[in-house]
Motif scaffolding. Structure first.
Motif, PDB file in Angstrom:
ATOM      1  N   GLY A 149      61.892  41.866  51.044  1.00  0.00           N
ATOM      2  CA  GLY A 149      62.949  42.018  52.041  1.00  0.00           C
ATOM      3  C   GLY A 149      64.161  41.167  51.718  1.00  0.00           C
ATOM      4  N   MET A 150      63.907  39.914  51.303  1.00  0.00           N
ATOM      5  CA  MET A 150      65.023  39.029  50.996  1.00  0.00           C
ATOM      6  C   MET A 150      65.745  39.483  49.739  1.00  0.00           C
ATOM      7  SD  MET A 150      65.159  34.873  50.642  1.00  0.00           S
ATOM      8  CE  MET A 150      64.650  34.786  48.925  1.00  0.00           C
ATOM      9  N   GLN A 151      64.992  39.982  48.755  1.00  0.00           N
ATOM     10  CA  GLN A 151      65.593  40.482  47.523  1.00  0.00           C
ATOM     11  C   GLN A 151      66.500  41.679  47.808  1.00  0.00           C
ATOM     12  OE1 GLN A 151      65.470  38.117  45.235  1.00  0.00           O
ATOM     13  NE2 GLN A 151      64.668  39.445  43.622  1.00  0.00           N
ATOM     14  N   CYS A 152      66.007  42.560  48.677  1.00  0.00           N
ATOM     15  CA  CYS A 152      66.823  43.727  49.047  1.00  0.00           C
ATOM     16  C   CYS A 152      68.102  43.287  49.754  1.00  0.00           C
ATOM     17  CB  CYS A 152      66.022  44.667  49.957  1.00  0.00           C
ATOM     18  SG  CYS A 152      64.670  45.517  49.112  1.00  0.00           S
ATOM     19  N   MET A 153      67.954  42.312  50.659  1.00  0.00           N
ATOM     20  CA  MET A 153      69.113  41.800  51.387  1.00  0.00           C
ATOM     21  C   MET A 153      70.108  41.141  50.431  1.00  0.00           C
ATOM     22  SD  MET A 153      70.633  41.582  54.269  1.00  0.00           S
ATOM     23  CE  MET A 153      69.299  42.080  55.372  1.00  0.00           C
ATOM     24  N   LYS A 154      69.592  40.419  49.442  1.00  0.00           N
ATOM     25  CA  LYS A 154      70.449  39.732  48.480  1.00  0.00           C
ATOM     26  C   LYS A 154      71.264  40.738  47.673  1.00  0.00           C
ATOM     27  CE  LYS A 154      68.757  37.993  44.664  1.00  0.00           C
ATOM     28  NZ  LYS A 154      68.040  37.092  43.707  1.00  0.00           N
ATOM     29  N   TYR A 155      70.613  41.750  47.159  1.00  0.00           N
ATOM     30  CA  TYR A 155      71.333  42.740  46.351  1.00  0.00           C
ATOM     31  C   TYR A 155      72.280  43.592  47.206  1.00  0.00           C
ATOM     32  CZ  TYR A 155      68.235  41.461  42.541  1.00  0.00           C
ATOM     33  OH  TYR A 155      67.577  40.764  41.573  1.00  0.00           O
ATOM     34  N   LEU A 156      71.871  43.833  48.449  1.00  0.00           N
ATOM     35  CA  LEU A 156      72.729  44.580  49.357  1.00  0.00           C
ATOM     36  C   LEU A 156      74.011  43.793  49.643  1.00  0.00           C
ATOM     37  CD1 LEU A 156      73.084  47.079  51.145  1.00  0.00           C
ATOM     38  CD2 LEU A 156      71.908  45.844  52.981  1.00  0.00           C
ATOM     39  N   LEU A 157      73.857  42.482  49.881  1.00  0.00           N
ATOM     40  CA  LEU A 157      75.018  41.642  50.149  1.00  0.00           C
ATOM     41  C   LEU A 157      75.902  41.536  48.912  1.00  0.00           C
ATOM     42  CD1 LEU A 157      76.489  39.869  52.195  1.00  0.00           C
ATOM     43  CD2 LEU A 157      75.149  37.914  51.395  1.00  0.00           C
ATOM     44  N   PHE A 158      75.286  41.458  47.738  1.00  0.00           N
ATOM     45  CA  PHE A 158      76.062  41.385  46.502  1.00  0.00           C
ATOM     46  C   PHE A 158      76.873  42.672  46.320  1.00  0.00           C
ATOM     47  CE2 PHE A 158      76.627  42.342  42.010  1.00  0.00           C
ATOM     48  CZ  PHE A 158      77.230  41.177  41.560  1.00  0.00           C
ATOM     49  N   ALA A 159      76.210  43.829  46.500  1.00  0.00           N
ATOM     50  CA  ALA A 159      76.909  45.111  46.360  1.00  0.00           C
ATOM     51  C   ALA A 159      78.014  45.239  47.406  1.00  0.00           C
ATOM     52  CB  ALA A 159      75.909  46.265  46.502  1.00  0.00           C
ATOM     53  N   PHE A 160      77.711  44.804  48.614  1.00  0.00           N
ATOM     54  CA  PHE A 160      78.688  44.854  49.692  1.00  0.00           C
ATOM     55  C   PHE A 160      79.917  44.016  49.339  1.00  0.00           C
ATOM     56  CE2 PHE A 160      80.459  42.644  53.347  1.00  0.00           C
ATOM     57  CZ  PHE A 160      80.813  43.693  54.173  1.00  0.00           C
ATOM     58  N   ASN A 161      79.707  42.839  48.811  1.00  0.00           N
ATOM     59  CA  ASN A 161      80.833  41.956  48.496  1.00  0.00           C
ATOM     60  C   ASN A 161      81.597  42.403  47.263  1.00  0.00           C
ATOM     61  OD1 ASN A 161      81.125  39.454  50.292  1.00  0.00           O
ATOM     62  ND2 ASN A 161      78.925  39.667  50.057  1.00  0.00           N
ATOM     63  N   PHE A 162      80.955  43.129  46.388  1.00  0.00           N
ATOM     64  CA  PHE A 162      81.688  43.704  45.264  1.00  0.00           C
ATOM     65  C   PHE A 162      82.676  44.744  45.797  1.00  0.00           C
ATOM     66  CE2 PHE A 162      82.192  46.963  41.932  1.00  0.00           C
ATOM     67  CZ  PHE A 162      82.720  46.159  40.928  1.00  0.00           C
ATOM     68  N   VAL A 163      82.213  45.560  46.754  1.00  0.00           N
ATOM     69  CA  VAL A 163      83.094  46.539  47.398  1.00  0.00           C
ATOM     70  C   VAL A 163      84.197  45.806  48.164  1.00  0.00           C
ATOM     71  CG1 VAL A 163      83.230  48.361  49.141  1.00  0.00           C
ATOM     72  CG2 VAL A 163      81.296  48.294  47.563  1.00  0.00           C
ATOM     73  N   PHE A 164      83.824  44.697  48.818  1.00  0.00           N
ATOM     74  CA  PHE A 164      84.786  43.896  49.577  1.00  0.00           C
ATOM     75  C   PHE A 164      85.863  43.335  48.647  1.00  0.00           C
ATOM     76  CE2 PHE A 164      85.727  40.047  52.289  1.00  0.00           C
ATOM     77  CZ  PHE A 164      86.250  40.764  53.344  1.00  0.00           C
ATOM     78  N   TRP A 165      85.458  42.923  47.458  1.00  0.00           N
ATOM     79  CA  TRP A 165      86.402  42.386  46.459  1.00  0.00           C
ATOM     80  C   TRP A 165      87.368  43.485  46.015  1.00  0.00           C
ATOM     81  CZ3 TRP A 165      87.172  43.128  41.065  1.00  0.00           C
ATOM     82  CH2 TRP A 165      87.932  42.124  40.449  1.00  0.00           C
ATOM     83  N   ILE A 166      86.834  44.689  45.792  1.00  0.00           N
ATOM     84  CA  ILE A 166      87.689  45.823  45.437  1.00  0.00           C
ATOM     85  C   ILE A 166      88.651  46.132  46.577  1.00  0.00           C
ATOM     86  CG2 ILE A 166      87.727  48.292  44.896  1.00  0.00           C
ATOM     87  CD1 ILE A 166      86.693  46.573  42.613  1.00  0.00           C
TER      88      ILE A 166
END
Length: 244
Positions: A5-22
């Protein structure tokens, strides 16, 4: 070992912030586009705050890019300090966006008044003066692009202006002519060879259209920020529980 669960949350947040950076790049690009567009009519907008809004958009885009970077670092490293900083920065910029939106809404009438005042001054006093080239170019461009003439009353606004006193054989500038040609501006003010509507409404519509774009992007970023705060808190809690 980190849970699934934490791993999924970590990668989800990373992907989310990559979109946020764009998204930060997009916000800054729109701000620059708006700033460049505003420069063409800067002398006609007075203290409308339109240019300031574009500058704020550019700064906000840069800040969003930085926040996205912090969020990515916090997610990848599972660093609680980075996650808290990320949450705090998102919260601060979210509150500032709400405050700016409320301020812009309450000052909308002042913006219109400022545009009309600056436009009237540019036409009655500044146009055609040797030390007011920017104002002259801005008026000509506005009249050509918005297909208008004068400020609010059309060609009649050019009577008794500083420009008219030194151009007695011309009724309006050539930029008021529907078909640009030498001598097209010597007919009476009510001639159908001129644009008959004033430029005030055209400038107001120009500002409103750009502000709608800025507002729409701002709303989209606000929604992303709320999701980012939720994700960061969820990951922060997951890290805490994993280490108990």
């Amino acid at each position: 070992m980190a849970s699934c669960g934490m791993q999924c949350m970590k990668y989800l947040l990373f992907a989310f912030n990559f979109v946020f950076w764009i998204a930060g790049i997009a916000v800054m690009s729109v701000g620059i586009w708006t700033r460049v567009s505003a420069n063409e009519y800067a002398s006609l907008m007075g203290q409308s705050g339109f240019t300031a809004a574009a500058n704020i958009m550019i700064a906000a885009g840069a800040l969003v890019m930085f926040i996205g970077f912090v969020g990515c670092c916090g997610a990848v490293k599972e660093n609680k300090c980075f996650l808290l900083l990320y949450f705090f920065l998102l919260l601060v910029i979210f509150v500032l966006e709400i405050a700016s939106g409320i301020l812009a809404y309450t000052k909308r009438d002042k913006v219109i008044s400022s545009v009309e005042k600056a436009l009237n001054q540019s036409i009655s006093l500044d146009y055609g003066q040797s030390n007011k080239e920017k104002a002259t170019k801005a008026v000509d461009r506005a009249q050509s692009i918005f297909k208008c003439c004068g400020a609010t009353q059309g060609p009649k606004d050019w009577a008794n202006t500083a420009w008219a006193k030194s151009n007695t054989n011309q009724t309006v500038p050539e930029s008021c002519c529907k078909k640009k040609a030498a001598g097209c501006n010597g007919a009476p003010a009510d001639s159908d060879t001129y644009y008959q509507k004033g430029c005030s409404q055209g400038l107001q519509d120009f500002i409103k259209s750009h502000m709608k774009t800025l507002g729409g992007i701002g709303l989209g970023i606000a929604i992303i920020q709320i999701l980012g705060m939720i994700f960061s808190l969820c990951l922060f809690r997951s890290i805490r529980y994993e280490k108990i």
